[in-house]
Write an enzyme that holds these catalytic residues in place. Structure first.
Site, PDB file in Angstrom:
ATOM      1  N   ALA A  74      38.416  36.239  45.658  1.00 11.81           N
ATOM      2  CA  ALA A  74      37.475  36.118  44.555  1.00 11.81           C
ATOM      3  C   ALA A  74      37.385  34.659  44.112  1.00 11.81           C
ATOM      4  O   ALA A  74      38.233  33.832  44.454  1.00 11.81           O
ATOM      5  CB  ALA A  74      37.926  36.992  43.386  1.00 11.81           C
ATOM      6  N   GLY A 117      39.604  39.713  47.680  1.00 17.65           N
ATOM      7  CA  GLY A 117      38.285  40.332  47.764  1.00 17.65           C
ATOM      8  C   GLY A 117      37.673  40.211  49.138  1.00 17.65           C
ATOM      9  O   GLY A 117      36.865  41.053  49.550  1.00 17.65           O
ATOM     10  N   GLU A 120      39.006  43.052  51.079  1.00 15.71           N
ATOM     11  CA  GLU A 120      38.330  44.260  50.594  1.00 15.71           C
ATOM     12  C   GLU A 120      36.902  44.336  51.117  1.00 15.71           C
ATOM     13  O   GLU A 120      36.396  45.414  51.433  1.00 15.71           O
ATOM     14  CB  GLU A 120      38.364  44.288  49.067  1.00 15.71           C
ATOM     15  CG  GLU A 120      39.772  44.486  48.524  1.00 15.71           C
ATOM     16  CD  GLU A 120      39.880  44.258  47.021  1.00 15.71           C
ATOM     17  OE1 GLU A 120      40.538  45.071  46.355  1.00 15.71           O
ATOM     18  OE2 GLU A 120      39.306  43.264  46.518  1.00 15.71           O
ATOM     19  N   GLU A 140      46.646  39.403  45.048  1.00 18.79           N
ATOM     20  CA  GLU A 140      46.207  39.403  43.648  1.00 18.79           C
ATOM     21  C   GLU A 140      47.328  39.423  42.622  1.00 18.79           C
ATOM     22  O   GLU A 140      47.213  38.820  41.551  1.00 18.79           O
ATOM     23  CB  GLU A 140      45.266  40.597  43.389  1.00 18.79           C
ATOM     24  CG  GLU A 140      43.885  40.461  43.990  1.00 18.79           C
ATOM     25  CD  GLU A 140      43.779  40.966  45.418  1.00 18.79           C
ATOM     26  OE1 GLU A 140      42.664  41.177  45.897  1.00 18.79           O
ATOM     27  OE2 GLU A 140      44.840  41.154  46.073  1.00 18.79           O
TER      28      GLU A 140
END
Length: 266
Positions: A74, A117, A120, A140
């Site tokens: 992210a 992310g 993901e 994370e």
């Protein structure tokens, strides 16, 4: 004589969209930030994927980054400036749900960093092709949050609880070969061929019956989310749907006639 400054160059697009015959390609394009997934980048990705998904001539989509990074996570700088309520109601995480609704088979072409992310995002695709240089991780908890776009759920279903716990709780990363052995990656390819090989795989997928491919994706996805008996019931219904299609008539006839089928997506 008054001089005027030269106009600023327009900003680089956040994604690049290409077509290779029946294969659409979307490439993340924030190289200086290692394709960190800002809100703007995720919106651009979703927009491009939805546009290709709506094109009846596109039968497979490849989603990639750069040789150095698929996506390194992210956009932490952006997240650090976001309040809890903004985060909850911004629709940021829901972008991954929109990607899962893409019906066209979706291949992640991963090279370099595929973290947080980014991991993901790759797992939201139907299968992952990884360069030998690929590195997968969910780091994370090291910055005080947890994976929130499938990292605790899809990762566990893909590689099992033990390895998922190791990655999430310690920040451990998996190289391409270990990720393939664990079940996260479908194919590992040479470092310099990460995108070429993903497009070739996309062409393999695109040559097969489009309706059958979409029904097969739904059936395989259901296997991770339902009981065996319910999954078998769904599989049978998907088979009947496929068999009722014009493409099934064409495919079966082409096999008997020893010719290439001409799919109509009907």
């Amino acid at each position: 004589m008054t001089s005027h400054p030269a106009p600023a160059a327009p900003p680089e697009p956040l994604t690049r969209r290409e077509r290779h015959g029946a294969v659409g390609v979307v490439l993340l394009n924030r190289p200086r930030q290692l394709n960190a997934l800002s809100d703007g980048l995720m919106r651009a990705v979703v927009t491009d994927l939805q546009a290709l998904d709506a094109d009846p001539e596109v039968r497979c989509i490849v989603l990639g980054g750069s040789e150095r990074a698929f996506a390194a996570g992210a956009d932490i700088a952006q997240m650090a400036q976001t309040t809890a309520m903004q985060f909850a109601f911004s629709g940021r995480v829901e972008q991954w749900d929109a990607i899962r609704r893409v019906a066209t088979p979706l291949v992640a072409a991963v090279s370099g960093f595929c973290l947080g992310g980014g991991c993901e995002l790759a797992m939201a695709c139907d299968l992952v092709v990884a360069s030998e240089s690929a590195v997968f991780g969910q780091p994370e908890t090291g910055v005080g949050i947890i994976p929130g776009a499938g990292g605790t759920q899809r990762l566990t279903r893909a590689i099992g609880k033990a390895k998922a716990m190791d990655m999430v709780l310690t920040g451990r990363t998996l190289g391409a070969r270990e990720a393939e052995r664990a079940g996260l990656v479908a194919r590992v390819v040479a470092r310099e061929a990460w995108l070429t090989e993903a497009i070739l795989l996309g062409e393999e997928i695109a040559r097969r019956a489009p309706i059958a491919q979409r029904l097969a994706v739904d059936a395989v996805d259901a296997a991770a989310e339902t009981s065996l008996s319910s999954g078998l019931d769904l599989e049978r219904k998907m088979l009947y749907l496929a068999f009722a299609s014009d493409d099934a008539r064409e495919g079966l006839s082409a096999f008997v006639d020893k010719r290439e089928p001409q799919w109509q997506s009907k």
